[in-house]
Design an enzyme around this catalytic site. Structure first.
Site, mmCIF file in Angstrom:
data_model
loop_
_atom_site.group_PDB
_atom_site.id
_atom_site.type_symbol
_atom_site.label_atom_id
_atom_site.label_comp_id
_atom_site.label_asym_id
_atom_site.label_seq_id
_atom_site.Cartn_x
_atom_site.Cartn_y
_atom_site.Cartn_z
ATOM 1 C CG HIS A 222 107.556 -53.550 0.647
ATOM 2 N ND1 HIS A 222 107.792 -54.606 -0.197
ATOM 3 C CD2 HIS A 222 106.759 -52.691 -0.037
ATOM 4 C CE1 HIS A 222 107.162 -54.399 -1.338
ATOM 5 N NE2 HIS A 222 106.529 -53.251 -1.270
ATOM 6 C CG ASP A 294 110.381 -50.473 -5.799
ATOM 7 O OD1 ASP A 294 109.170 -50.231 -5.938
ATOM 8 O OD2 ASP A 294 110.808 -51.591 -5.441
#
Length: 536
Positions: A222, A294
């Site tokens: 992230h 993702d």
């Protein structure tokens, strides 16, 4: 009251078909995009998404809690607002978004441990690491997969982006950890297979993730780009093993993580690497199904493609079929239409279309679960997963037979374990400070870490952690841990320390923990990971 949507692809008694020639090339490209949608969006934001779905012929959507949740709030600085009615809002938004879609949407969510991963007041099942502790628990894991799939279908969700099949062989992993079944390749494969079997029985689509393996890293994708510097031989031996075996047995989709594997492709992260998607996943491993990215908003890749649409085009060009959490749908569509051939577009369209045809042709009546089914299943898993890590069992016997102290470090959570000791054994509950101040050397410590993720010492404040360190150092302490077992690596345990892992703080797990303390049940679980600092 949400009215039942009338959608021919969902409500018909016969499989829904739509001649491909009714979709033009732009509409087909729209089927590749999966923008994020949020339970707590404003009416203005909802209308903007309705407009995007309609104008761009969006093929799927993925639900998240809010724009302050982990999906967008990587630094954790925004306050998450609790929404008691988020499930009702989910149903409402699914109906609205399906209504404006020219082709029925695939509705997706991350429900690794149930809808509760994103939606308040919904069923929560044990984390993967808890299921990993089961020694003979494939039947229970299959029940979990089936129950989660049923919960998704009842809500109008067809695609659960689960399970995680990463082998968590790095104890310092900041983002996988408890989401993995363990650090052993056979354990991960076997338990993932049981979970998938259960979800398949519910008629819910699956996605194994995060290809080619996100377990051996200390970087959160992230925030940055993790590097997995291993040869193909090493990857095939470990990281790729569960992916290969599960692909051979059949999966609906594979999610590609944001990783850099310099020995395979030194220039491109896996999300935009043809060497990893087209060559490794498609050709070498033989996967012909849908490949999904993702979330494309994650900083591991989003920061590398500042120009709108370039990331989407690069991922598609590398072999991706579905672009999850695309923040630039219109620009991405334009780039793909400009730079990709009709043949390449048709390849991905046919894969996505086949997935839609598969799931929307399933006619499966979903009954409401029995009132106590969730609690019963969680209690059975608790009884089979509870794990003893004893450095010196004689100390455990000494504590139990003594006038021990009942010390609670619940940190804001309900501690029914200590309450049962108090009510049934007559031992008063006390806090850490009182336990430290007492001359009594024998302690039963029930510990509830505030967070499941390792960030900021699992949310444990310095004072509390220091008190636990002193307790372990100076007293005979039997710890019952209701949380992530990786917490043990920061507790400064001794070789003679004794711990019982309950894994979850659910009421059922606390009841089983008390039964274990009382000698009514034996520990049957096995720690599914290797700890750095404590090997009793």
């Amino acid at each position: 009251m949400v009215k039942k949507q009338q959608n021919p692809m969902i409500d018909s008694d016969i499989p829904y078909t739509l001649p491909e020639e009714t979709l033009d090339l732009r509409q087909k490209v729209g089927q590749f995009f999966m923008p994020a949608v949020f339970i707590n969006d404003t009416e203005e934001e909802v209308q903007q998404m309705e407009k995007l779905i309609k104008e761009c012929h969006v093929g799927s959507i993925c639900f998240f809690h809010s724009r302050a949740s982990a999906a967008t709030n990587f630094e954790g600085k925004k306050k998450i607002v609790h929404n008691e009615k988020s499930y009702d809002r989910l149903l409402e938004l699914i109906e609205r978004y399906q209504k404006v879609a020219s082709v029925p949407l695939l509705v997706a969510i991350d429900a690794e441990w149930g809808l509760a991963m994103r939606i308040e007041n919904t069923a929560q099942y044990p984390y993967a690491i808890t299921l990993g502790a089961l020694t003979n628990g494939d039947d229970h894991i299959q029940q979990v997969g089936k129950a989660i799939g049923d919960d998704c279908r009842r809500a109008g969700i067809q695609w659960n982006l689960a399970p995680v099949v990463d082998i968590n062989n790095n104890p310092e992993n900041p983002v996988i950890g408890y989401r993995s079944f363990g650090d052993d390749r056979e354990r991960v494969f076997g338990k993932a297979k049981a979970f998938l079997n259960g979800m398949t029985n519910s008629g819910t689509l699956n996605s194994i993730k995060h290809f080619p393996g996100h377990g051996d890293t200390t970087t959160d994708s992230h925030l940055g780009l993790p590097i997995i510097d291993k040869s193909m031989e090493e990857l095939m031996e470990n990281e790729l093993y569960p992916f290969k075996k599960l692909i051979e047995s059949g999966v609906d989709s594979v999610m590609v993580g944001h990783l850099l594997l310099p020995q395979l492709d030194a220039d491109n992260p896996s999300t935009t690497s043809a060497k990893i998607i087209s060559d490794l996943l498609r050709r070498k491993l033989g996967f012909n199904g849908v490949v999904i990215s993702d979330a494309l908003n994650m900083h591991a890749v989003s920061k590398k493609f500042p120009k709108k649409g370039n990331l989407e085009q690069a991922a598609f060009n590398a072999g991706m079929d579905v672009l999850c959490f695309s923040e630039h749908v219109k620009e991405g569509m334009d780039k793909i239409l400009t730079h990709s051939s009709k043949e390449r577009i048709q390849e991905s369209f046919e894969r996505v279309w086949a997935l839609k045809q598969k799931v929307f042709s399933i006619k499966k009546k979903l009954n409401q679960p029995e009132p106590n089914a969730l609690s019963k299943l969680n209690r059975e898993i608790a009884a089979q997963s509870i794990t003893e890590l004893y450095g010196d069992a004689s100390i455990v016997a000494k504590i139990k037979s003594s006038d021990f102290l009942n010390v609670s470090a619940s940190l804001g959570k309900t501690n029914s374990f200590s309450e049962q000791i108090s009510s049934q054994l007559g031992v008063e509950i006390m806090d850490l400070d009182a336990g430290l101040a007492s001359n009594n050397q024998n302690i039963v410590l029930s510990f509830f870490p505030p967070a499941i993720k390792p960030k900021n010492q699992f949310g444990i404040d310095k004072s509390t952690l220091g008190s636990i360190h002193r307790l372990i150092k100076d007293k005979n302490t039997l710890i019952y841990l209701f949380g992530n077992p990786y917490v043990l690596d920061i507790l400064q345990l001794k070789e003679s320390s004794n711990v019982v892992l309950a894994y979850q703080d659910f009421a059922e797990f606390q009841e089983v923990a008390f039964d274990h303390f009382s000698g009514k049940t034996k520990a049957k679980g096995k720690l599914p990971i290797q700890l750095k600092t404590f090997q009793p």
